[in-house]
Write a protein that holds these residues in place. Sequence first.
Motif, PDB file in Angstrom:
ATOM      1  N   GLU A 191       0.838  -1.217   0.000  1.00  4.37           N
ATOM      2  CA  GLU A 191       0.000   0.000   0.000  1.00  4.37           C
ATOM      3  C   GLU A 191       0.869   1.263   0.000  1.00  4.37           C
ATOM      4  N   THR A 192       1.936   1.287   0.818  1.00  2.00           N
ATOM      5  CA  THR A 192       2.794   2.490   0.837  1.00  2.00           C
ATOM      6  C   THR A 192       3.536   2.638  -0.483  1.00  2.00           C
ATOM      7  N   LEU A 193       3.830   1.506  -1.139  1.00  2.00           N
ATOM      8  CA  LEU A 193       4.499   1.584  -2.441  1.00  2.00           C
ATOM      9  C   LEU A 193       3.587   2.200  -3.502  1.00  2.00           C
ATOM     10  N   TYR A 194       2.277   1.988  -3.351  1.00  2.00           N
ATOM     11  CA  TYR A 194       1.333   2.643  -4.269  1.00  2.00           C
ATOM     12  C   TYR A 194       1.434   4.162  -4.110  1.00  2.00           C
ATOM     13  N   ASP A 195       1.565   4.631  -2.875  1.00  2.00           N
ATOM     14  CA  ASP A 195       1.731   6.080  -2.647  1.00  2.00           C
ATOM     15  C   ASP A 195       3.046   6.577  -3.245  1.00  2.00           C
ATOM     16  N   THR A 196       4.104   5.782  -3.117  1.00  2.00           N
ATOM     17  CA  THR A 196       5.406   6.132  -3.702  1.00  2.00           C
ATOM     18  C   THR A 196       5.283   6.256  -5.221  1.00  2.00           C
ATOM     19  N   TYR A 197       4.553   5.303  -5.806  1.00  2.00           N
ATOM     20  CA  TYR A 197       4.325   5.287  -7.254  1.00  2.00           C
ATOM     21  C   TYR A 197       3.532   6.519  -7.701  1.00  2.00           C
ATOM     22  N   GLN A 198       2.468   6.840  -6.975  1.00  2.00           N
ATOM     23  CA  GLN A 198       1.668   8.021  -7.323  1.00  2.00           C
ATOM     24  C   GLN A 198       2.498   9.297  -7.233  1.00  2.00           C
ATOM     25  N   MET A 200       5.682   9.505  -7.716  1.00  2.00           N
ATOM     26  CA  MET A 200       6.577   9.506  -8.876  1.00  2.00           C
ATOM     27  C   MET A 200       5.874  10.069 -10.108  1.00  2.00           C
ATOM     28  N   LEU A 201       4.639   9.599 -10.345  1.00  2.00           N
ATOM     29  CA  LEU A 201       3.887  10.058 -11.525  1.00  2.00           C
ATOM     30  C   LEU A 201       3.531  11.542 -11.440  1.00  2.00           C
ATOM     31  N   LEU A 202       3.148  11.987 -10.252  1.00  2.00           N
ATOM     32  CA  LEU A 202       2.632  13.357 -10.110  1.00  2.00           C
ATOM     33  C   LEU A 202       3.722  14.398  -9.926  1.00  2.00           C
ATOM     34  N   ASN A 203       4.808  14.012  -9.245  1.00  2.00           N
ATOM     35  CA  ASN A 203       5.769  15.022  -8.808  1.00  2.00           C
ATOM     36  C   ASN A 203       7.147  14.946  -9.443  1.00  2.00           C
ATOM     37  N   ASP A 204       7.523  13.781  -9.958  1.00  2.00           N
ATOM     38  CA  ASP A 204       8.880  13.662 -10.501  1.00  2.00           C
ATOM     39  C   ASP A 204       9.030  14.441 -11.805  1.00  2.00           C
TER      40      ASP A 204
END
Length: 429
Positions: A191-198, A200-204
């Motif tokens: 679940e926390t990795l999903y937040d990490t992924y989001q 990455m998509l939104l902020n990187d």
Amino acid sequence: MKAGYENLNINQKQNDLHIKVLPTTKFKTTTITLKFMAPLDSKTMTARSILSKLLVRATQQWPTDKAFNRHLSELYGAYVNSFVSKFKDKHVITITLELVNERYLSDQTPLFEKGLNLLKEIVWNPLISNQSFDNNFVAQEKALLTKKLEAMVDNKSQISFLNLLKLMFNEQPYRHLASGQVEYIADITPETLYDTYQSMLLNDYCAVYVVGNVEEQKVKSQIKSYFDIKPFQFKLSHATPVPQRDKVPQEIVETDEVDQAKLNMGFKLPVQFGDRQYFASVVFNTMFGGDPSSVLFNEVREKQSLAYSIHSQIDAKNGFMFVLSGVSTDKYEVAKDTIIAEFEKFQRGQFNEEKLELAKKVIVSQRQESYDRPKRMIEILNNNILLENDLSESDYIKHIQNVTKAEIIDLTKHIELNTIYVLTKGGND
């Protein structure tokens, strides 16, 4: 996160969609690389490291290792990989796809487009359900990373370098490996990795590079249509600071069960990527310890037999140089004094023009060899993010060849030895 085009400076570089294409007939393959960059942060590096591996293992369309690998083989043995790295003050997830260039196929398979489809699936449709990554894959990648990081404890060379960084940078995230830290792994969940992924998509900041026998404009428009890459500013913070100390250099000696002492030194360089002193630092490092023709290799290792291994390496983007060596446990004091003495000779100009010219030839030759490898070409291209104007290959070589003896002397007079770290046998403190 779109940004305007006004008020741009070297620390806020607007480059529209950062898609760089390098057409070349050198290779029978096409290499496509995506780089996702976020601020270097001790708390997020470990999760991003695991995320990078999950993304290239399975997707919604190819949900198992077997299905994913079968699809790669159907693309004429395409190869996909990912890794994490530190770049200036950023943590970078790099995803690369190498595939045969369709011009060299006997049939008319639109392989490049199929490759873009695969990358699109990897980035935008990973194996996620209910805002959670696959439990088994997460558990496997956590175990693999734990094993990798724990193995470093037994590698005395690696652990002593990390100890040098820890002492030199205190709590700065620069001290850590890009792949993260063991202590953060347990708390990472699907679940926390999903937040990490989001995040990455939104902020990187995302940069895309393509190297191969391709048409530049056609490839750029294809990538724009396949990927929702937003234009926004690549902001650089200031260089990684080294804490101020009363006593410089600080020297720390620690003991362990080691066959040979590890003698490591950290220096501060007064350089910024792309400036005149940057090129002088590249040349100096090669002369000092960055090549088998260097002073440290010849004087400390060959002539005086003080070191089993010794070399210097620079992170000139951040302004640091490190000397790393393995020496006899009873000789580390002599080796330390010799390294410092050799450095001080440069400050006094006690080196000849022949050594300077040889170092330049070594650098130019290595640089030209980099253009035999697409991945190295992409890393060179990516460095231009740090500059207001792109640095061409001919300009890079010209800057190296123009470095003078006076510039090397001036540079070394402004280099500061900051930290000395020794790991030696117990009882030899």
